[in-house]
Structures are given as structure tokens and as C-alpha cells.
Design an enzyme around this catalytic site. Structure first.
Site, PDB file in Angstrom:
ATOM      1  N   HIS A 111     -18.352  22.016  34.844  1.00 49.52           N
ATOM      2  CA  HIS A 111     -17.822  20.805  35.465  1.00 49.52           C
ATOM      3  C   HIS A 111     -17.521  19.793  34.356  1.00 49.52           C
ATOM      4  O   HIS A 111     -18.155  19.790  33.304  1.00 49.52           O
ATOM      5  CB  HIS A 111     -18.890  20.245  36.419  1.00 49.52           C
ATOM      6  CG  HIS A 111     -18.440  19.137  37.301  1.00 49.52           C
ATOM      7  ND1 HIS A 111     -18.317  17.834  36.855  1.00 49.52           N
ATOM      8  CD2 HIS A 111     -18.115  19.111  38.624  1.00 49.52           C
ATOM      9  CE1 HIS A 111     -17.934  17.060  37.862  1.00 49.52           C
ATOM     10  NE2 HIS A 111     -17.797  17.806  38.942  1.00 49.52           N
ATOM     11  N   ASP A 184     -27.324  22.245  34.278  1.00 54.19           N
ATOM     12  CA  ASP A 184     -26.733  21.415  35.318  1.00 54.19           C
ATOM     13  C   ASP A 184     -27.088  22.068  36.644  1.00 54.19           C
ATOM     14  O   ASP A 184     -26.531  23.104  37.020  1.00 54.19           O
ATOM     15  CB  ASP A 184     -25.217  21.346  35.116  1.00 54.19           C
ATOM     16  CG  ASP A 184     -24.482  20.665  36.264  1.00 54.19           C
ATOM     17  OD1 ASP A 184     -25.136  20.275  37.250  1.00 54.19           O
ATOM     18  OD2 ASP A 184     -23.252  20.541  36.181  1.00 54.19           O
ATOM     19  N   GLN A 187     -25.570  22.366  41.852  1.00 52.86           N
ATOM     20  CA  GLN A 187     -25.302  23.332  42.921  1.00 52.86           C
ATOM     21  C   GLN A 187     -26.480  24.264  43.168  1.00 52.86           C
ATOM     22  O   GLN A 187     -26.508  24.974  44.181  1.00 52.86           O
ATOM     23  CB  GLN A 187     -24.053  24.154  42.580  1.00 52.86           C
ATOM     24  CG  GLN A 187     -22.797  23.338  42.396  1.00 52.86           C
ATOM     25  CD  GLN A 187     -22.413  22.555  43.630  1.00 52.86           C
ATOM     26  OE1 GLN A 187     -22.754  22.921  44.761  1.00 52.86           O
ATOM     27  NE2 GLN A 187     -21.703  21.459  43.430  1.00 52.86           N
ATOM     28  N   LYS A 210     -25.971  15.846  46.774  1.00 51.49           N
ATOM     29  CA  LYS A 210     -25.721  17.253  47.114  1.00 51.49           C
ATOM     30  C   LYS A 210     -26.963  17.902  47.729  1.00 51.49           C
ATOM     31  O   LYS A 210     -26.879  18.986  48.307  1.00 51.49           O
ATOM     32  CB  LYS A 210     -25.271  18.020  45.869  1.00 51.49           C
ATOM     33  CG  LYS A 210     -23.981  17.485  45.247  1.00 51.49           C
ATOM     34  CD  LYS A 210     -23.597  18.285  44.012  1.00 51.49           C
ATOM     35  CE  LYS A 210     -22.536  17.596  43.188  1.00 51.49           C
ATOM     36  NZ  LYS A 210     -21.247  17.441  43.866  1.00 51.49           N
ATOM     37  N   CYS A 347     -12.863  19.332  39.413  1.00 54.76           N
ATOM     38  CA  CYS A 347     -13.409  18.795  38.163  1.00 54.76           C
ATOM     39  C   CYS A 347     -13.787  19.931  37.207  1.00 54.76           C
ATOM     40  O   CYS A 347     -14.817  19.879  36.529  1.00 54.76           O
ATOM     41  CB  CYS A 347     -14.601  17.889  38.406  1.00 54.76           C
ATOM     42  SG  CYS A 347     -14.198  16.368  39.273  1.00 54.76           S
TER      43      CYS A 347
END
Length: 389
Positions: A111, A184, A187, A210, A347
Site C-alpha cells: 500500500h 502492516d 488487513q 478496519k 492505493c
């Protein structure tokens, strides 16, 4: 499992079901989180850390309890959790404050939030390729890593392909050359159990919105000894020990990295979101979303003019393209059918270039998603194909 009744946002203004398939962008909020935020903004509201009156002390306890819930969710210590505005700010914090800047190894699927901060902070960037099915190629990473690399920063789960990183092996490879591993987790945290100790990573960043929590709040977890060695990124109130015009000394972590009045209400909302998913169980959420991904991919695979991207075992996300139909057109027609997907580059423009497309359509699931949402998506796709003939 879908828990739709817990989410008041999953209906249209006319009261019909809204088939929300954009959870990878932001998740809908359960009533428990809405109630926690409303209460924190109302009868509980006061500032934290400074007041000597009862309500301020109680709000401080609630704010720090939220930090503890975040730590418990990912298997860390609460004094290793820094509240940030989201994963983007968390990654920026590391990029600017980590004292041993050098080369950072990223991957093709990252991302923009895990690319641009390293560029702005002056790191030298190397890019790890992907395997044919869209996973980060750790064999290639092993060949690329050198002692000049002081950081490896990979997505735990791709926001476009849903591909899951072998994070434990990534940590072993990074540590073999003396580098740190940042994951990261935007998700990953909403859709699978995460244990930072078992993963052996050094930094873990994720966003609250999220994870069924509010916007404007996220977290950076880092090993305590690493945080101790990092200077503050921003200055202001709350992050100091003593201030004079000649010299300022700083508070220990995590307060050192939380300058200014924090996002009090948002943190409490995030704590409520952590409680909500913990009560359901992230293993159960992961299994539920895996079934939906498998069913969606199977249905789309049966359409000759559909291209699927990413691996079969994608976590919670299905990206695809329809020959002769721009994803934005598909998204617009689906909206007329009360189906919400994401269409665009997500993104992740370097990944789009790698895939050879300008954009993809992306359906992403949450714990509230179910087979009715898939059926509505498929009906909308068939209608779109008829329109474009």
C-alpha cells in the site's frame, strides 16, 4: 456468523439490505462500538492524564484500558502499544524515528502508506518481487537482503490480493542480516488471529477503522527496547518529562510518542471493537471469510470474461476484472443494485503496474458478510455484462 443485526449501517435509507463488500477499505461499526463512543462523548467525557477530578481519572482509566485491550488482541505488552491516528501515522513514526536508517526492503504489493513514508524519510528502497500467484517472494527476499538493510517492511495481508505473508519466515530473514521487520497489519488484524511474539516481528501497525472501530485511531506495537531507543517524532504536551527553554527531557514510551491531547473517544471505541471481535473469535472470523472467498472465487472462475487476481487462499479479499468493463463502471452499476465494492488502484499503483491493469474491482468481506451478499454481487455482475454486451 454474519452478525448483520449488530450493524445498523447495513441497510439502505429505504430500509432494504445493503450488500457492503468494501470492508478492506473500512469496516462497518457494531452497535457495541457506537454505544461505547456515544457514552464516551457524553456522560463519561473528560480529558485524560491531566485532571485531578474524578471524571478525568475515570476517563484516563478507560483510555489506558483500551491500550491494554489492543495489546491483548495482538499478544503484546500494553507499554509497547503506541496509539496513533492509524497505520499510516504508525509507519511514518517508524520511518522518521528509527535511529538506524539505511536500506529498507519493501514488496511490489505494498500500500502507498508503506512506500511513501520511507521515501520521505530518506531511506534507500529495494523492492521484493512476487510469486506467480501474488504472494511476496521470500526466496527472492533471502537473495536480496544484505547487512545494509536495517528494515524490512511488508504487508501481513495484501489489501488488493488478500495474499498472506509467511511472517515468521520474513522475520527470520530480516533478523539474519540484522534488520528489523515491520508488518502492516491493517488487513490481517480484522480477519485472523495475530500474535506478535509468535511472529517474532519488531513493529506491527494497524488501523482501528478496519477493525470495526472508529476512524482516527490506530496502533503501533514495537518491542520495548526498540521504543526505548527511538527519539520522539512530534513534540508537545503529554510526551515530556521536564521542559525548560534550554533543554527538554521526554517521557518513557509509549507516552513519548503521543504528543498532544490524544484521540480519547476513538481509543475507547477501538477498545470496544477489540472486545467485540475477541468475543466472536478471530479464528472463527477467518474461517467464515475464507468460505466466502472460496465461494466467490469459484463463481467468478466460471465466467469466461472474468480475470481473478491473487492466490486461492486469499484472506477476506477477492480482486477481479471483467473484460471490456472498467471497474468504475462495474462499481456504479453495482451501486444501483445496493452492492458496494471498491474499484480503482486501491492505493497500490506499483502493484497495478505489475498486474498490467489500471484498476481492479475488489470485493472484501467482514464478519457480517454472507452468501446473500455474494448472490447480490453476482447478479450485479451479470447485469453489467448484459449492459456492456
Amino acid at each position: 456468523m454474519s452478525r448483520k443485526a449488530d450493524f445498523p449501517g447495513l441497510v439502505t435509507s429505504s430500509g432494504k439490505p445493503w450488500h457492503y463488500l468494501d470492508s478492506a477499505a473500512t469496516a462497518q461499526k457494531p452497535q457495541a462500538v457506537i454505544d461505547a463512543v456515544t457514552k464516551a462523548l457524553g456522560v463519561d467525557y473528560a480529558t485524560v492524564h491531566r485532571g485531578v477530578y474524578t471524571r478525568s481519572a475515570e476517563m484516563t482509566l478507560g483510555y489506558e484500558a483500551a491500550r491494554r485491550r489492543v495489546a491483548q488482541l495482538i499478544g503484546g505488552r500494553e507499554d509497547e502499544v503506541v496509539f496513533t491516528r492509524g497505520a499510516t501515522e504508525a509507519i511514518n513514526l517508524v520511518a522518521y524515528s528509527y535511529p538506524n536508517k539505511g536500506r529498507v526492503l519493501l514488496s511490489t504489493l505494498e500500500h502507498h502508506s508503506n512506500i511513501v513514508p520511507w521515501q520521505l524519510a530518506g531511506w534507500q528502497i529495494d523492492v521484493c518481487p512476487l510469486t506467480p500467484d501474488g504472494k511476496i517472494d521470500l526466496d527472492a527476499a533471502e537473495r536480496m537482503l544484505t547487512p545494509e538493510h536495517t528494515m524490512v517492511a511488508f504487508a501481513h495481508v495484501s489489501n488488493v490480493l488478500g495474499s498472506v505473508l509467511d511472517a515468521k519466515r520474513a522475520a527470520e530473514l530480516a533478523h539474519s542480516v540484522g534488520a528489523k521487520l515491520l508488518l502492516d497489519g491493517c488487513q490481517a488484524v480484522p480477519r485472523m488471529a495475530v500474535d506478535v511474539a509468535a511472529l517474532d516481528c519488531d513493529f506491527y501497525a494497524f488501523s482501528g477503522h478496519k477493525l470495526y472501530g472508529p476512524t482516527g485511531i490506530g496502533a503501533l506495537w514495537a518491542r520495548g527496547e526498540i521504543l526505548d531507543a527511538m527519539p520522539p517524532w512530534q513534540g508537545g504536551g503529554s510526551m515530556i518529562d521536564r521542559v525548560t527553554f534550554e533543554k527538554t527531557t521526554y517521557a518513557p514510551p509509549p507516552q513519548r510518542f503521543e504528543a498532544g491531547t490524544p484521540a480519547i473517544v476513538e481509543a475507547i471505541g477501538l477498545g470496544a471493537a477489540c472486545d467485540y471481535v475477541a468475543a466472536i473469535g478471530l479464528d472463527a472470523i477467518h474461517a467464515h471469510e475464507a468460505r466466502l472467498v472460496a465461494a466467490t472465487r469459484e463463481a467468478l472462475r466460471g465466467m469466461n470474461d472474468v480475470t481473478l487476481f491473487g492466490p486461492e487462499d486469499a484472506a477476506g479479499i477477492v480482486s477481479f476484472a471483467i473484460r471490456g468493463v472498467h471497474p468504475h463502471d462495474l462499481g456504479t452499476i453495482l451501486d444501483e443494485e445496493d452492492v458496494a465494492i471498491r474499484a480503482g488502484h486501491h492505493c497500490a499503483q506499483p502493484l497495478m503496474e505489475h498486474l498490467g491493469v489500471d484498476a481492479t474491482a475488489r470485493a472484501s468481506f467482514g464478519l457480517y458478510s454472507d452468501e446473500d451478499d455474494i448472490a447480490a454481487l453476482l447478479r450485479g455482475i451479470e447485469r453489467t455484462k448484459r449492459i456492456f454486451g
